[in-house]
Design a protein around this motif. Structure first.
Motif, PDB file in Angstrom:
ATOM      1  N   ASN A 299     -40.186  -5.791 -24.418  1.00 11.54           N
ATOM      2  CA  ASN A 299     -40.631  -7.070 -23.892  1.00 11.54           C
ATOM      3  C   ASN A 299     -39.549  -7.824 -23.096  1.00 11.54           C
ATOM      4  OD1 ASN A 299     -42.580  -8.879 -23.479  1.00 11.54           O
ATOM      5  ND2 ASN A 299     -42.357  -9.948 -25.444  1.00 11.54           N
ATOM      6  N   PRO A 300     -38.931  -7.157 -22.139  1.00 17.69           N
ATOM      7  CA  PRO A 300     -37.846  -7.810 -21.391  1.00 17.69           C
ATOM      8  C   PRO A 300     -38.375  -8.834 -20.398  1.00 17.69           C
ATOM      9  CG  PRO A 300     -38.353  -5.723 -20.386  1.00 17.69           C
ATOM     10  CD  PRO A 300     -39.256  -5.831 -21.582  1.00 17.69           C
ATOM     11  N   LYS A 301     -37.414  -9.635 -19.869  1.00 13.08           N
ATOM     12  CA  LYS A 301     -37.778 -10.636 -18.853  1.00 13.08           C
ATOM     13  C   LYS A 301     -37.495 -10.113 -17.451  1.00 13.08           C
ATOM     14  CE  LYS A 301     -37.985 -14.126 -21.996  1.00 13.08           C
ATOM     15  NZ  LYS A 301     -37.558 -13.425 -23.220  1.00 13.08           N
ATOM     16  N   GLU A 302     -36.569  -9.141 -17.379  1.00 11.17           N
ATOM     17  CA  GLU A 302     -36.141  -8.651 -16.068  1.00 11.17           C
ATOM     18  C   GLU A 302     -35.945  -7.139 -16.103  1.00 11.17           C
ATOM     19  OE1 GLU A 302     -32.543 -10.615 -14.852  1.00 11.17           O
ATOM     20  OE2 GLU A 302     -33.450 -12.611 -14.957  1.00 11.17           O
ATOM     21  N   VAL A 303     -35.997  -6.531 -14.912  1.00 10.31           N
ATOM     22  CA  VAL A 303     -35.650  -5.109 -14.763  1.00 10.31           C
ATOM     23  C   VAL A 303     -34.559  -5.014 -13.702  1.00 10.31           C
ATOM     24  CG1 VAL A 303     -36.450  -2.837 -13.986  1.00 10.31           C
ATOM     25  CG2 VAL A 303     -37.947  -4.273 -15.399  1.00 10.31           C
ATOM     26  N   TRP A 304     -33.479  -4.292 -14.018  1.00 11.65           N
ATOM     27  CA  TRP A 304     -32.388  -4.090 -13.048  1.00 11.65           C
ATOM     28  C   TRP A 304     -32.368  -2.617 -12.668  1.00 11.65           C
ATOM     29  CZ3 TRP A 304     -27.649  -6.792 -15.851  1.00 11.65           C
ATOM     30  CH2 TRP A 304     -28.005  -8.109 -16.189  1.00 11.65           C
ATOM     31  N   LEU A 305     -32.427  -2.358 -11.366  1.00  8.00           N
ATOM     32  CA  LEU A 305     -32.461  -0.973 -10.878  1.00  8.00           C
ATOM     33  C   LEU A 305     -31.143  -0.636 -10.194  1.00  8.00           C
ATOM     34  CD1 LEU A 305     -33.982   1.675 -10.108  1.00  8.00           C
ATOM     35  CD2 LEU A 305     -34.962   0.434  -8.164  1.00  8.00           C
ATOM     36  N   GLY A 306     -30.504   0.447 -10.623  1.00  6.19           N
ATOM     37  CA  GLY A 306     -29.231   0.849 -10.017  1.00  6.19           C
ATOM     38  C   GLY A 306     -29.128   2.351  -9.854  1.00  6.19           C
ATOM     39  N   GLY A 307     -28.173   2.795  -9.030  1.00  2.00           N
ATOM     40  CA  GLY A 307     -27.935   4.236  -8.836  1.00  2.00           C
ATOM     41  C   GLY A 307     -28.534   4.730  -7.531  1.00  2.00           C
ATOM     42  N   GLY A 308     -28.012   5.882  -7.083  1.00  2.00           N
ATOM     43  CA  GLY A 308     -28.353   6.411  -5.761  1.00  2.00           C
ATOM     44  C   GLY A 308     -29.839   6.617  -5.518  1.00  2.00           C
ATOM     45  N   VAL A 309     -30.605   6.998  -6.553  1.00  6.88           N
ATOM     46  CA  VAL A 309     -32.036   7.227  -6.341  1.00  6.88           C
ATOM     47  C   VAL A 309     -32.745   5.887  -6.057  1.00  6.88           C
ATOM     48  CG1 VAL A 309     -34.132   8.317  -7.275  1.00  6.88           C
ATOM     49  CG2 VAL A 309     -31.902   9.284  -7.817  1.00  6.88           C
ATOM     50  N   GLY A 310     -32.096   4.798  -6.437  1.00  9.35           N
ATOM     51  CA  GLY A 310     -32.618   3.464  -6.114  1.00  9.35           C
ATOM     52  C   GLY A 310     -32.668   3.213  -4.611  1.00  9.35           C
ATOM     53  N   ALA A 311     -31.990   4.080  -3.849  1.00  7.94           N
ATOM     54  CA  ALA A 311     -32.069   3.976  -2.379  1.00  7.94           C
ATOM     55  C   ALA A 311     -33.460   4.385  -1.900  1.00  7.94           C
ATOM     56  CB  ALA A 311     -31.009   4.863  -1.736  1.00  7.94           C
ATOM     57  N   SER A 312     -34.214   5.048  -2.755  1.00  9.45           N
ATOM     58  CA  SER A 312     -35.568   5.485  -2.395  1.00  9.45           C
ATOM     59  C   SER A 312     -36.503   4.276  -2.275  1.00  9.45           C
ATOM     60  CB  SER A 312     -36.092   6.445  -3.478  1.00  9.45           C
ATOM     61  OG  SER A 312     -37.496   6.470  -3.467  1.00  9.45           O
ATOM     62  N   GLN A 313     -37.046   4.108  -1.075  1.00  8.06           N
ATOM     63  CA  GLN A 313     -37.993   2.986  -0.855  1.00  8.06           C
ATOM     64  C   GLN A 313     -39.187   3.113  -1.781  1.00  8.06           C
ATOM     65  OE1 GLN A 313     -38.808   1.063   2.331  1.00  8.06           O
ATOM     66  NE2 GLN A 313     -37.032   1.564   3.585  1.00  8.06           N
ATOM     67  N   GLU A 314     -39.588   4.370  -1.996  1.00 12.41           N
ATOM     68  CA  GLU A 314     -40.764   4.621  -2.819  1.00 12.41           C
ATOM     69  C   GLU A 314     -40.501   4.200  -4.273  1.00 12.41           C
ATOM     70  OE1 GLU A 314     -43.508   5.068  -1.630  1.00 12.41           O
ATOM     71  OE2 GLU A 314     -44.744   6.005  -3.157  1.00 12.41           O
ATOM     72  N   LEU A 315     -39.289   4.483  -4.770  1.00 10.07           N
ATOM     73  CA  LEU A 315     -38.972   4.064  -6.141  1.00 10.07           C
ATOM     74  C   LEU A 315     -38.925   2.535  -6.227  1.00 10.07           C
ATOM     75  CD1 LEU A 315     -38.266   4.647  -9.062  1.00 10.07           C
ATOM     76  CD2 LEU A 315     -35.855   4.804  -8.416  1.00 10.07           C
ATOM     77  N   ARG A 316     -38.348   1.915  -5.231  1.00 10.63           N
ATOM     78  CA  ARG A 316     -38.278   0.448  -5.245  1.00 10.63           C
ATOM     79  C   ARG A 316     -39.680  -0.141  -5.217  1.00 10.63           C
ATOM     80  NH1 ARG A 316     -32.809  -0.361  -2.716  1.00 10.63           N
ATOM     81  NH2 ARG A 316     -33.426  -2.309  -1.762  1.00 10.63           N
ATOM     82  N   ARG A 317     -40.554   0.472  -4.390  1.00 12.77           N
ATOM     83  CA  ARG A 317     -41.935  -0.014  -4.308  1.00 12.77           C
ATOM     84  C   ARG A 317     -42.624   0.109  -5.670  1.00 12.77           C
ATOM     85  NH1 ARG A 317     -46.830   1.652  -3.744  1.00 12.77           N
ATOM     86  NH2 ARG A 317     -46.293   3.854  -3.853  1.00 12.77           N
ATOM     87  N   LYS A 318     -42.409   1.258  -6.310  1.00  9.61           N
ATOM     88  CA  LYS A 318     -43.065   1.487  -7.608  1.00  9.61           C
ATOM     89  C   LYS A 318     -42.520   0.527  -8.680  1.00  9.61           C
ATOM     90  CE  LYS A 318     -44.063   6.448  -6.925  1.00  9.61           C
ATOM     91  NZ  LYS A 318     -45.379   6.851  -7.426  1.00  9.61           N
ATOM     92  N   VAL A 319     -41.183   0.349  -8.702  1.00 11.10           N
ATOM     93  CA  VAL A 319     -40.600  -0.520  -9.730  1.00 11.10           C
ATOM     94  C   VAL A 319     -40.995  -1.980  -9.468  1.00 11.10           C
ATOM     95  CG1 VAL A 319     -38.435  -1.356 -10.738  1.00 11.10           C
ATOM     96  CG2 VAL A 319     -38.712   1.071 -10.261  1.00 11.10           C
TER      97      VAL A 319
END
Ligand code: KG4
Ligand code: ZN
Length: 395
Positions: A299-319
């Motif tokens: 039940n978090p308040k935030e999600v932090w995305l890091g690392g090289g695969v985070g460069a993927s637009q598709e992953l950012r869109r999904k997250v």
């Protein structure tokens, strides 16, 4: 007269170095503000081997470390005597590669008589989300915890529970290959260049409109199925561990299944494009499924995305989609140079560590600082060693 009652400088100027894998990087930050971030990538050197060769990585770090460090100082516009501290990655990473950065940082710390903070590379990836966003003093007022960190790179795929800056617990990780590594291997199977992530995501972006994706269950297993626009099945890939209760991931089954698919028909450009869409969807959906599971548990308040695969637009869109759907704030650096391996994120992490410890540059206590991996003076600096298997939970 300078006394320990002086305000602690909140925006320390830090020269940071990262040589954990195949990027030689140095950066100057002022608090969380990035003044320079130089990256010399060895990708071209390693590409003919389809992955990173440690001894070659070490050699190229040694060749480049002085130039990269000098360029970081020069480009920052900061004078050498304005640098308050040094920071260096001490793990996780390739032992002989880490040693090059540590040795450089240690000798500068000795020469300039400045403290050196040893930083966990994964904490760097996690805190990259704050680059140029807030002053380091304001961080705690601007974040809401608990938060969940999703760290995805060439070597790591992990979920981290964040109870505050510096308070991390790993709650899930890959049991075999990392997500980025799976992209690299899948690309190699199709004869695409290294690193495979950008290769696959660029091709997938071009062919996405030609492929319909659907999740389907077959007995107990969940699959991503790719269809042509006229409804013909192209192929399907399993989503390993998607239905398991825990937060761990696996990419080796996906890799084996993909190899089978790649070998099952001639690889035309069109076929490669379609397979890129399918592989990308499966590799990223594993992350999204586990992230959603973690959110439901913690039940978090935030999600932090890091690392090289985070460069993927598709992953950012999904997250971002998960964040929108569940009402969570998603944080991610907006510069790709802060997502892939880089030293600025190490400087930012060091700034938060200095702030948390309340380091007073005019009143340093080497004996107590070393307990927090802050090294002052020759006697202590000699004790700094790399820790290739370091985990985020040890930060
Ligand atoms: O964080 P990073 O630079 O290095 C490690 O710490 O491992 O991540 C590199 C990984 C590589 O495996 C690369 O293929 C992957 O990130 N990557 C991507 C994309 N850009 C880089 N994976 C998927 N899609 C991308 N657009
Ligand atoms: Zn990394």
């Amino acid at each position: 007269m300078i006394t320990s009652m002086m305000p602690i400088p909140s925006e320390l100027t830090i020269l940071a170095i990262d040589t954990s894998c195949d990027e030689t990087s140095a950066a100057v930050v002022r608090g969380t503000h990035v003044l320079s971030n130089i990256r010399y990538t060895q990708v071209a050197v390693h590409s003919e081997y389809g992955g990173v060769v440690p001894s070659i990585a070490k050699l190229h770090h040694e060749l480049k470390i002085d130039d990269v460090t000098n360029a970081a100082v020069e480009q920052s516009g900061v004078k050498q005597n304005e640098i308050d501290m040094l920071a260096v990655t001490y793990g996780p990473g390739l032992a002989i590669a880490l040693e090059v950065g540590i040795s450089k940082a240690r000798s500068l710390a000795l020469e300039w008589q400045k403290p050196l903070i040893a930083v966990n590379h994964m904490e760097g990836h996690l805190l990259s989300v704050f680059a140029d966003r807030f002053d380091v003093n304001d961080l705690n007022n601007n974040i809401e915890t608990p938060a969940i960190g999703l760290l995805v790179s060439g070597k790591h795929s992990e979920l981290v529970l964040i109870n505050g800056i510096g308070e991390y617990k790993k709650i899930g990780e890959t049991q075999d290959d990392a997500c980025g590594e799976a992209f690299d291997k899948a690309a190699r199977m199709m004869g695409l260049a290294y690193p495979g992530g950008p290769e696959i995501s660029n091709r997938a972006a071009k062919y996405r409109d030609n492929v319909l994706l659907r999740k389907e269950r077959d007995q107990q297993k969940l699959y991503v199925c790719a269809y042509t626009t006229s409804g013909e099945l192209i192929d399907r890939l399993p989503l390993p561990m998607a239905t398991s209760d825990n937060l761990d991931m696996s990419y080796s089954g996906l890799k084996t299944a993909f190899k089978h698919i790649v070998n099952s028909a001639p690889l035309t450009d069109e076929r490669i494009g379609e397979l890129c869409v399918l592989f990308e969807a499966a590799a990223l959906d594993v992350l999204v499924i586990k992230l959603t599971k973690a959110i439901n548990i913690y039940n978090p308040k935030e999600v932090w995305l890091g690392g090289g695969v985070g460069a993927s637009q598709e992953l950012r869109r999904k997250v971002n989609g998960v964040g929108d759907e569940l009402g969570l704030k998603v944080r991610v650096a907006n510069d790709i140079n802060l997502l892939v391996d880089n030293a600025a994120m190490i400087g930012i992490a060091a700034a938060t560590i200095a702030n948390r410890l309340g380091i007073d540059l005019n009143n340093l206590d080497p004996d107590s600082l070393i307990r927090n991996k802050v090294y002052v003076g020759a006697k202590y600096l000699s004790q700094l060693d790399r820790d290739p298997g370091l985990s985020i939970s040890n930060s």
